[in-house]
Design a protein around this motif. Structure first.
Motif, PDB file in Angstrom:
ATOM      1  N   GLU A 197       0.822  -1.206   0.000  1.00  0.00           N
ATOM      2  CA  GLU A 197       0.000   0.000   0.000  1.00  0.00           C
ATOM      3  C   GLU A 197       0.856   1.256   0.000  1.00  0.00           C
ATOM      4  N   GLN A 213      -5.914 -10.541  -9.174  1.00  0.00           N
ATOM      5  CA  GLN A 213      -6.247  -9.144  -9.445  1.00  0.00           C
ATOM      6  C   GLN A 213      -4.957  -8.382  -9.668  1.00  0.00           C
ATOM      7  N   THR A 216      -4.043  -0.552  -9.675  1.00  0.00           N
ATOM      8  CA  THR A 216      -3.573   0.437  -8.718  1.00  0.00           C
ATOM      9  C   THR A 216      -4.286   0.219  -7.388  1.00  0.00           C
ATOM     10  N   ALA A 218      -6.129   2.308  -5.832  1.00  0.00           N
ATOM     11  CA  ALA A 218      -7.493   2.825  -5.968  1.00  0.00           C
ATOM     12  C   ALA A 218      -8.380   1.836  -6.717  1.00  0.00           C
ATOM     13  N   GLU A 219      -7.841   1.216  -7.758  1.00  0.00           N
ATOM     14  CA  GLU A 219      -8.629   0.240  -8.514  1.00  0.00           C
ATOM     15  C   GLU A 219      -8.970  -0.979  -7.672  1.00  0.00           C
ATOM     16  N   LYS A 221      -9.207  -1.051  -4.342  1.00  0.00           N
ATOM     17  CA  LYS A 221     -10.175  -0.653  -3.327  1.00  0.00           C
ATOM     18  C   LYS A 221     -11.574  -0.509  -3.904  1.00  0.00           C
ATOM     19  N   ALA A 222     -11.651  -0.141  -5.179  1.00  0.00           N
ATOM     20  CA  ALA A 222     -12.952   0.022  -5.820  1.00  0.00           C
ATOM     21  C   ALA A 222     -13.681  -1.304  -6.005  1.00  0.00           C
ATOM     22  N   LEU A 223     -12.964  -2.416  -5.819  1.00  0.00           N
ATOM     23  CA  LEU A 223     -13.607  -3.725  -5.929  1.00  0.00           C
ATOM     24  C   LEU A 223     -14.580  -3.971  -4.787  1.00  0.00           C
ATOM     25  N   PRO A 225     -17.271  -2.154  -1.991  1.00  0.00           N
ATOM     26  CA  PRO A 225     -17.996  -0.913  -1.734  1.00  0.00           C
ATOM     27  C   PRO A 225     -17.600  -0.322  -0.391  1.00  0.00           C
ATOM     28  N   SER A 226     -17.649   1.014  -0.296  1.00  0.00           N
ATOM     29  CA  SER A 226     -17.469   1.659   0.993  1.00  0.00           C
ATOM     30  C   SER A 226     -18.661   1.312   1.867  1.00  0.00           C
ATOM     31  N   GLU A 236     -13.658   3.817   3.808  1.00  0.00           N
ATOM     32  CA  GLU A 236     -13.170   3.278   2.541  1.00  0.00           C
ATOM     33  C   GLU A 236     -12.469   1.952   2.806  1.00  0.00           C
ATOM     34  N   VAL A 242      -9.569  -5.785   0.814  1.00  0.00           N
ATOM     35  CA  VAL A 242      -9.607  -6.286  -0.563  1.00  0.00           C
ATOM     36  C   VAL A 242      -8.922  -7.647  -0.654  1.00  0.00           C
TER      37      VAL A 242
END
Length: 262
Positions: A197, A213, A216, A218-219, A221-223, A225-226, A236, A242
């Motif tokens: 990280e 997987q 990045t 951010a990508e 973490k986007a996997l 949901p918050s 977040e 993840v």
């Protein structure tokens, strides 16, 4: 942009144990790429293949534009490899360790090269001391400095902070960031989520011999949901969230299988 490292379909087995099951990824020049996985995931095996120390059973890979199987000498000229434990001569001083490597590489002015690297890695004051008196972080920084002699364009760091205390880990992290800022491509393997990280431009999660997987921070973490409790500020997802969501909790078999291979 041509990838500094390109891996396609790499497979490797040892007897009846399959370690890599078709690995694919690219590493951009001048970036830090983290290969994140638990013990036994196949990280060290993959690094050994990319550094020409081991032959793959299937697939292909190029490093600095050279094929690791058919152009091994060209690959070795472009890379440096730092293993899991610092490979310094503890009897020699820090400066003598650097001079020795420069002499082995038949470089001119080994003393000047040593002095430059000591300054670059904040080791000038300790350069005249035996390496055996160095702290863990200092030995690791000296080890990485030795790896840079000859100015390799790509450096492999295999679990560079294993066994180091928190302060020493931060020292190594700063060193790795400086390498990338100077244009060196860094591929590091790690099982530490915070390390990936903190350092990586891209993170590939290697699990049971496959990249499950790659993206990045951010990508990744986007996997997920918050979320959070309704009365709390939504949180977040962390890289740890993840990672565990993708690979699940380690089974007893997975937790013990990495003793022989990381």
């Amino acid at each position: 942009m041509t990838a500094a490292i390109s891996v396609r379909g790499i497979e490797k087995s040892f007897a009846d144990l399959t370690v890599l099951r078709g690995v694919d990824f690219d590493v951009a020049p001048g970036s830090i790429f983290a290969l994140l996985g638990s013990n036994g995931a196949g990280k060290t095996t993959l690094v050994r293949i990319l550094s020409t120390l081991l032959k793959a059973d299937a697939g292909s890979a190029t490093v600095a534009g050279a094929d690791v199987a058919s152009q091994a000498n060209a690959v070795r000229e472009a890379i440096s490899l730092t293993g899991q434990f610092a490979a310094v001569d503890e009897i020699l001083t820090g400066r003598e360790n650097l001079i020795l490597i420069a002499q082995l590489r038949h470089l001119k002015n080994p003393g000047a090269i040593a002095d430059d690297l000591l300054a670059r890695f904040s080791l000038t004051d300790a350069g005249g001391r035996r390496a055996g008196t160095y702290s863990g972080g200092m030995r690791r920084r000296l080890d990485i400095a030795m790896s840079l002699i000859g100015e390799p364009s790509i450096i492999f760091l295999d679990e560079p902070t294993t066994g180091l205390d928190p302060q020493a880990r931060i020292e190594v992290w700063q060193t790795v960031k400086q390498l990338a800022e100077g244009g060196t491509t860094v591929l590091l393997t790690t099982q530490y989520l915070d390390e990936a990280e903190q350092l990586a431009d891209r993170i590939a999660i290697l699990h049971q011999g496959r990249i499950i997987q790659n993206g990045t921070l951010a990508e990744l973490k986007a996997l997920l949901p918050s979320g959070g409790e309704p009365i709390l500020v939504p949180k977040e997802p962390s890289l740890e969230d993840v990672f565990l969501a993708l690979v699940g909790d380690p089974t007893p078999t997975e937790a013990t299988s990495g003793k022989a291979e990381s």
